[in-house]
Scaffold this motif. Structure first.
Motif, mmCIF file in Angstrom:
data_model
loop_
_atom_site.group_PDB
_atom_site.id
_atom_site.type_symbol
_atom_site.label_atom_id
_atom_site.label_comp_id
_atom_site.label_asym_id
_atom_site.label_seq_id
_atom_site.Cartn_x
_atom_site.Cartn_y
_atom_site.Cartn_z
ATOM 1 N N MET A 1 0.855 -1.199 0.000
ATOM 2 C CA MET A 1 0.000 0.000 0.000
ATOM 3 C C MET A 1 0.885 1.241 0.000
ATOM 4 S SD MET A 1 -3.191 0.425 -0.162
ATOM 5 C CE MET A 1 -4.211 1.859 -0.227
ATOM 6 N N THR A 2 0.634 2.106 -0.950
ATOM 7 C CA THR A 2 1.441 3.321 -0.975
ATOM 8 C C THR A 2 0.874 4.368 -0.019
ATOM 9 O OG1 THR A 2 0.143 4.014 -2.856
ATOM 10 C CG2 THR A 2 2.271 3.017 -3.331
ATOM 11 N N LYS A 3 1.724 5.272 0.310
ATOM 12 C CA LYS A 3 1.372 6.329 1.261
ATOM 13 C C LYS A 3 0.328 7.283 0.694
ATOM 14 C CE LYS A 3 4.928 8.112 4.336
ATOM 15 N NZ LYS A 3 6.186 8.836 4.275
ATOM 16 N N GLU A 4 -0.553 7.767 1.553
ATOM 17 C CA GLU A 4 -1.497 8.791 1.100
ATOM 18 C C GLU A 4 -1.080 10.144 1.655
ATOM 19 O OE1 GLU A 4 -5.901 8.164 0.549
ATOM 20 O OE2 GLU A 4 -5.946 9.512 2.261
ATOM 21 N N TYR A 5 -0.974 11.139 0.755
ATOM 22 C CA TYR A 5 -0.571 12.480 1.197
ATOM 23 C C TYR A 5 -1.789 13.381 1.276
ATOM 24 C CZ TYR A 5 4.113 10.914 0.130
ATOM 25 O OH TYR A 5 5.280 10.221 0.108
ATOM 26 N N LYS A 6 -1.847 14.189 2.320
ATOM 27 C CA LYS A 6 -2.918 15.185 2.407
ATOM 28 C C LYS A 6 -2.286 16.566 2.375
ATOM 29 C CE LYS A 6 -6.595 12.511 4.150
ATOM 30 N NZ LYS A 6 -8.026 12.695 4.161
ATOM 31 N N THR A 7 -1.369 16.743 1.422
ATOM 32 C CA THR A 7 -0.576 17.970 1.424
ATOM 33 C C THR A 7 -0.782 18.789 0.158
ATOM 34 O OG1 THR A 7 1.231 16.664 0.562
ATOM 35 C CG2 THR A 7 1.260 17.091 2.917
ATOM 36 N N ILE A 8 -2.011 18.799 -0.381
ATOM 37 C CA ILE A 8 -2.256 19.637 -1.568
ATOM 38 C C ILE A 8 -2.133 21.099 -1.156
ATOM 39 C CG2 ILE A 8 -3.992 20.363 -3.262
ATOM 40 C CD1 ILE A 8 -5.148 17.588 -3.170
ATOM 41 N N SER A 9 -1.269 21.845 -1.854
ATOM 42 C CA SER A 9 -1.075 23.239 -1.451
ATOM 43 C C SER A 9 -1.850 24.175 -2.362
ATOM 44 C CB SER A 9 0.407 23.595 -1.489
ATOM 45 O OG SER A 9 0.873 23.540 -2.815
ATOM 46 N N GLN A 10 -2.122 23.713 -3.586
ATOM 47 C CA GLN A 10 -2.756 24.627 -4.535
ATOM 48 C C GLN A 10 -3.518 23.815 -5.565
ATOM 49 O OE1 GLN A 10 0.083 27.100 -6.601
ATOM 50 N NE2 GLN A 10 -1.490 27.982 -7.904
ATOM 51 N N ILE A 11 -4.688 24.346 -5.977
ATOM 52 C CA ILE A 11 -5.427 23.721 -7.071
ATOM 53 C C ILE A 11 -5.662 24.812 -8.103
ATOM 54 C CG2 ILE A 11 -7.526 22.491 -7.748
ATOM 55 C CD1 ILE A 11 -7.793 21.620 -4.826
ATOM 56 N N ALA A 12 -5.209 24.578 -9.334
ATOM 57 C CA ALA A 12 -5.347 25.602 -10.371
ATOM 58 C C ALA A 12 -5.783 24.922 -11.648
ATOM 59 C CB ALA A 12 -4.021 26.327 -10.574
ATOM 60 N N GLY A 13 -7.027 25.190 -12.061
ATOM 61 C CA GLY A 13 -7.526 24.559 -13.271
ATOM 62 C C GLY A 13 -7.422 23.051 -13.121
ATOM 63 N N PRO A 14 -6.854 22.368 -14.082
ATOM 64 C CA PRO A 14 -6.767 20.903 -13.999
ATOM 65 C C PRO A 14 -5.563 20.426 -13.193
ATOM 66 C CG PRO A 14 -6.023 21.660 -16.136
ATOM 67 C CD PRO A 14 -6.391 22.881 -15.379
ATOM 68 N N LEU A 15 -4.824 21.353 -12.561
ATOM 69 C CA LEU A 15 -3.591 20.957 -11.876
ATOM 70 C C LEU A 15 -3.739 21.001 -10.365
ATOM 71 C CD1 LEU A 15 -0.921 22.982 -13.879
ATOM 72 C CD2 LEU A 15 -1.794 20.698 -14.332
ATOM 73 N N ILE A 16 -3.084 20.068 -9.702
ATOM 74 C CA ILE A 16 -2.922 20.205 -8.260
ATOM 75 C C ILE A 16 -1.442 20.165 -7.917
ATOM 76 C CG2 ILE A 16 -5.181 19.260 -7.622
ATOM 77 C CD1 ILE A 16 -3.800 16.634 -6.983
ATOM 78 N N PHE A 17 -1.069 20.868 -6.867
ATOM 79 C CA PHE A 17 0.311 20.929 -6.413
ATOM 80 C C PHE A 17 0.389 20.244 -5.062
ATOM 81 C CE2 PHE A 17 1.961 24.001 -9.520
ATOM 82 C CZ PHE A 17 0.767 24.422 -10.078
ATOM 83 N N VAL A 18 1.237 19.250 -4.941
ATOM 84 C CA VAL A 18 1.337 18.482 -3.705
ATOM 85 C C VAL A 18 2.711 18.724 -3.099
ATOM 86 C CG1 VAL A 18 1.045 16.204 -2.684
ATOM 87 C CG2 VAL A 18 -0.084 16.751 -4.826
ATOM 88 N N GLU A 19 2.737 18.984 -1.784
ATOM 89 C CA GLU A 19 4.007 19.315 -1.125
ATOM 90 C C GLU A 19 4.576 18.141 -0.346
ATOM 91 O OE1 GLU A 19 3.225 22.660 1.325
ATOM 92 O OE2 GLU A 19 3.667 24.103 -0.273
ATOM 93 N N LYS A 20 5.850 18.227 -0.065
ATOM 94 C CA LYS A 20 6.550 17.345 0.877
ATOM 95 C C LYS A 20 6.230 15.861 0.682
ATOM 96 C CE LYS A 20 6.429 20.866 4.447
ATOM 97 N NZ LYS A 20 5.169 21.553 4.060
ATOM 98 N N THR A 21 6.613 15.362 -0.424
ATOM 99 C CA THR A 21 6.388 13.944 -0.681
ATOM 100 C C THR A 21 7.712 13.203 -0.662
ATOM 101 O OG1 THR A 21 6.675 14.269 -3.032
ATOM 102 C CG2 THR A 21 4.440 14.427 -2.181
#
Lengths: 461, 578
Positions: free
Chosen positions: A1-21
């Motif tokens: 099972m891979t790790k789940e991150y709850k670190t989305i920092s920004q959502i812009a249009g169809p993109l999401i930015f995830v931090e500290k992975t």
């Protein structure tokens, strides 16, 4: 099972930015779990130690910063098996026809690797489409990529379907399949294609991928790749000759531009990304014939030219990659001529290797060149007639003027179910050329004139 | 000095690494698979690398190693008949190693390490050698003698020289200071190889294409550009040049072009015979194929790989022609990488250094006195694919500022199947003057005048055509109608050439001269006849005119032309008699 991150920092249009992975691979497939329990899929566009940029295929609607992001550790793959034939899948590869999931024989990367040019065979098997303007003037061969350049309101769908119905390699009964990928077309258009496939029984040897106009635009970026992966699988693993119909490339490019804008990239011509050539090449170049493998992938894409402008970046870049183009003309369409193919700007680059004595007929090239030249001259004269009137023309010029009219009426025009074989096409060509003074047939070798010109033929018989 | 670092960020072909000591243009091995890349920017502890292979699945944190070398090619016997990708990996070897599709992480030597070559020394013990000197020869293919050169930076006295069969990496010569020479040398692709002197081009490149040799010649050592919209025949023209040019070596770069077209070249070249030697063309050719879907960074490098190989053969004293199809794809690769680097864009998103890179590349052409003392040349012919066929775009414009010959392809001509579809009004050549003496000596003292007359006629035609567009051709005075007819004859009988016709595909200078002269003299006679009162309808109907149309296809050209010229005389004297 891979790790789940709850670190989305920004959502812009169809993109999401995830931090500290942890380190995440470029192009990796991503699952995003929404608070309501649904899952969306995405792909890594940019990865670094600090931030990962993900494009979300099903759109970012409903996403918030609490969503969980899981990196799957693998790139996007399509489950493939021979059971794909007869199936209708979504633009993301999920079954739409209520059938079971595909039990995979293999899972293939959808980006597809480039064929080593040294491993390619030059395409040369003539495909008879039964359409004179294509067979006679812009011959299609197996392994070619030949798009239709069309415009809104023109009958490109009818032509594509007629080709899908009639296309055959003469004298061969080899397994044949159609892979159809719709990108951003309307439901109505999709219905039209589907009902024709059902009517003619083509569906059982077809794989259909549907991304409709109201499906997320980002998904359009993977639809054609899924389709081509399926096509390559059927061609190279199951020895089938696959005709891929991609429609509409323009919608695909719009999606590409949308993604580029969302990523705040430096735009190229008309806002399309600078890498659009490379990106389109990664689709179109997946046609061909490979040494030592029996199957082949032939592409017949549909592209609607915005504003009928052939210099628009989409048709322009396509034209530099594809091996020619079939151009649909609004003028001919208005005259009520079907199929309204304007042969002058149309071209098949592989024509010369697919025609001739052993493939079609020895006089094919000469007839086609002569028809081109005569039709071009006739069309020019129309412009002149509009200014000075027909009476000012010389006798010779009048003949060419008439030739242009007859050419459109008898050679170009044909029925939607009329399947002309190449001999019929060439003899129509000869009948028309016979109306010109024989001395004007400068592009035809004398021996062919002796053999095929109706006047001489009649004498011989 | 650290030579191990790690990946910090990945965005397509651009990878940023940290903790590695690098120089600009160092080649680095990226990630677990050791993907090949090149340093193209350094900022603080971070270096920016363009990777020549697909980067899917590569992760931050993976290790990076610096080779300390810049991107280089291997030069030595075995280059000819090879088919390389953009970074000199032989495609047949890649096929053996990874199958029909190009995957990644595979390295392959540019030159085979197994093959043995028969080395014949031309120097002896005690000889003093300087960089670029020839120390011996190898018969690389039947007609090409490969001259083994001392690498440019090395000099000394021969203490030992061998003779016999060797592999490219075996020592064949030792110098007094202990330096050992092999048949192979490496050279960084982005650095031009040194020459002792640049010379002025003075002989034409004979291509066998009438519109090129006849109207717009390029000199050996010159530069030419072929811009044209898609479908106007760029690739066919380039391939015709590669097939028929009278240079000893041909380097053909398929840069970002179609896979099927490259396959066609790969199949066709070994089949076609060199018109001069009767041997397969492939024996004098190096092919570089980086198709449009192969990695973009390798596409950027392919042009440099090609020209470095060309320079190497030039240094041996050969005339080399280099075809780059297409330089626009190369420029687009630069643009793509520049945009990934988030550089400030110039015109149409191209990097601001576009013009500099283009001129640097074309400047590597030229006729030179090599370090060995021999004369050699590189003729560069670059195809340009202007978007929408619009010649005002940056690549065409920047190219035209550099090159001396411009062959303007025209979609309109292609549409009416006038091939080669090179527009005779827009094209130009700045070499016509410099080449004049050569034509006087080798073709005919009449040639230059004949060509100028023909050009003048074509120019006049375009003026008359404007009038015809308004009033119709019947309204023109009869002598002008005749002028139009003669111009049409030049266009259709002389300028049009069928690349797929066995005879017409190559037209020697002598035949070009005779053909053009016959057409022009038909024109002169017709004008005389008209002045003498002959009706224009009769002149237009002369059989000899129609016969001239097809004479270019005759195998026995001289005989056939002789017959036609005879019947031309007869016909015109009959007209006079009336």
């Amino acid at each position: 099972m891979t790790k789940e991150y709850k670190t989305i920092s920004q959502i812009a249009g169809p993109l999401i930015f995830v931090e500290k992975t942890e380190p995440v691979g470029y192009n990796e497939l991503v699952n995003i779990n929404l608070p309501d329990g649904t899952t969306k899929r995405g792909q890594v566009l940019d990865t670094s130690n600090d931030i990962v940029v993900v494009q979300v295929f099903e759109g970012t609607g409903g996403l918030n910063r609490d969503c969980g992001v899981r990196f799957t550790g693998e790139t996007i793959k399509l489950p493939v098996s021979k059971d794909l034939l007869g199936r209708i899948l979504s633009g993301a590869g999920e079954p739409l026809d209520g059938g079971p999931r595909i039990v995979p024989e293999d899972r293939l990367e959808i980006t597809g690797a480039a064929i080593n040019p040294y491993a390619r065979l030059p395409p040369k098997d003539f495909i008879q489409t039964g359409i004179s303007t294509i067979d006679g003037m812009n011959t299609l061969v197996r392994g070619q990529k030949l798009p239709i350049f069309s415009g809104s309101g023109l009958p490109h769908n009818e032509i594509a379907l007629q080709i899908a119905r009639q296309a055959r390699v003469r004298g061969s009964n080899e397994p044949f399949a159609v892979v159809f990928a719709a990108m951003g077309i309307t439901n109505e258009e999709a219905q039209y294609f589907m009902s024709d496939f059902e009517r003619t029984g083509a569906l059982e040897r077809a794989v259909v991928f549907l991304n409709l106009a109201d499906d997320p635009a980002v998904e359009r970026l993977i639809t054609p790749r899924l389709a081509l992966t399926a096509a390559e699988y059927l061609a190279y693993e199951h020895d089938m000759h696959v005709l891929v119909i991609l429609t509409d490339i323009t919608n695909y490019c719009e999606a590409l531009r949308q993604m580029g804008a969302a990523r705040e990239e430096v735009p190229g011509r008309r806002g399309y990304p600078g890498y659009m050539y490379t990106d389109l090449a990664s689709l179109y170049e997946r046609a061909g014939v490979v040494k030592g493998r029996k199957g082949s992938v032939t592409q017949f894409s549909i592209l609607s030219m915005p504003g009928d402008d052939i210099t628009h970046p989409i048709p322009d870049l396509s034209g530099y990659i594809t091996e020619g183009q079939i151009v649909i003309s609004r003028e001919l369409h208005r005259k009520g001529i079907y199929p309204p193919v304007n042969v002058l700007p149309s071209l098949s680059r592989l024509m010369n290797s697919g025609i001739g004595a052993t493939r079609t007929r020895e006089d094919h090239k000469a007839v086609s060149d002569q028809c081109y030249a005569a039709y071009a001259e006739g069309k020019d004269l129309r412009g002149l007639v509009a200014i000075v009137g027909k009476d000012a023309l010389s006798e010779r010029d009048k003949k060419f003027l008439e030739f242009a009219d007859m050419f459109e009426d008898r050679f170009v025009r044909q029925g939607i179910d009329e399947n002309r074989d190449i001999e019929t096409t060439l003899s129509i060509g000869w009948e028309l050329l016979a109306e010109l003074p024989e001395a004007q047939l400068t592009r035809i070798d004398n021996k062919y004139i002796q053999k095929y010109h109706p006047a001489h033929k009649a004498k011989q018989e | 000095m650290k030579n191990k670092g790690e990946i910090y960020r990945i965005s397509g072909p651009v990878v940023i690494i940290t903790g590695l000591n690098t120089k600009m243009y160092d080649v680095v091995k990226v990630g677990k698979e050791g993907l090949m890349g090149e340093v193209i920017g350094i900022e603080g502890d971070k270096s920016t690398v363009q990777v020549y292979e697909e980067t899917s699945g590569v992760r931050p944190g993976e290790s990076v190693e610096n080779t300390g070398m810049s991107l280089s090619v291997e030069l030595g016997p075995g280059l000819l008949e090879s088919i390389y990708d953009g970074i000199q990996r032989p495609l047949p070897v890649l096929k053996d190693k990874m199958g029909d599709f190009i995957t990644r992480g595979v390295t392959a030597n540019g030159l085979s390490r197994e093959k043995e070559w028969d080395f014949v020394p031309t120097v002896k013990k005690g000889d003093k050698l300087n960089g670029g000197d020839i120390i011996g020869t190898v018969q690389e293919t039947q007609n090409i003698e490969h001259r083994i050169l001392v690498p440019p930076a090395i000099s000394g006295t021969v203490s030992e020289i061998k003779k016999g069969k060797f592999k490219v990496d075996e020592v064949i010569c030792t110098l007094a200071d202990g330096k050992m020479l092999t048949m192979m040398q490496k050279w960084p692709v982005r650095k031009p190889r040194p020459v002792s002197k640049k010379l002025t081009p003075s002989t034409p490149l004979i291509t066998g294409q009438r519109i090129l040799d006849g109207l717009f010649p390029v000199a050996k050592g010159g530069t030419a550009a072929i811009p044209g919209p898609f479908g106007s025949g760029k690739t066919v023209t380039q391939q015709q040049l590669a097939k028929w040019s009278d240079t000893e070596i041909v380097v053909y770069i398929g840069c970002g072009e179609r896979g099927n077209e490259m396959a066609d070249v790969l199949y066709e070249f070994p089949e076609i015979k060199d018109p001069k030697t009767g041997r397969p063309l492939m024996e004098r050719t190096v092919l570089i194929a980086n198709t449009s879907n192969m990695p973009v960074a390798a596409r950027e490098a392919s042009v440099y790989t090609g020209i470095t190989i060309a320079e190497y053969y030039r240094d041996m004293g050969y005339d080399v022609s280099l075809m780059a199809d297409s330089t626009s794809r190369w420029a687009e690769a630069m643009r793509e990488i520049s945009s990934r680097l988030e550089e400030m864009p110039g015109e149409e998103g191209y990097p601001a250094y576009l013009a500099a890179r283009l001129s640097e590349f074309y400047e590597r052409a030229g006729k030179v006195k090599a370090l060995s003392g021999k004369n050699g040349s590189i003729t560069v012919i670059g195809a340009v694919s202007p978007p929408g066929g619009d010649f005002s775009e940056p690549i065409t414009q920047n190219t035209l500022r550099i090159v001396k010959v411009f062959w303007a392809l025209d979609a309109k001509l292609a549409q009416r199947r006038h091939f080669p579809s090179i527009n005779w009004l827009n094209s130009y050549s700045l070499y016509t003057k410099a080449l004049g003496p050569w034509y006087d000596e080798h073709v005919s003292p009449d040639w230059v005048n004949l060509r100028n007359d023909a050009m003048e006629l074509l120019q006049k035609e375009s003026e008359l055509q404007e009038i015809v567009q308004l009033v119709g051709s019947d309204a023109l005075p009869e002598d002008q109608q005749l002028t139009l007819e003669v111009a049409r004859m030049i266009r259709e009988y002389f300028l049009q050439q069928n690349a797929y016709h066995e005879v017409d595909t190559f037209c020697p200078m002598d035949k070009q001269f005779k053909l053009l002269k016959s057409i022009m003299s038909w024109g002169d006679k017709a004008h005389n006849a008209l002045d003498g009162g002959a009706p224009i309808e009769d002149i237009m109907k002369l059989k000899s005119k129609d016969e001239l149309a097809k004479v270019k296809y005759e195998k026995e050209f001289d005989n056939a032309l002789g017959v036609i010229l005879k019947s031309m005389e007869d016909e015109f004297s009959k007209l006079r008699g009336k």
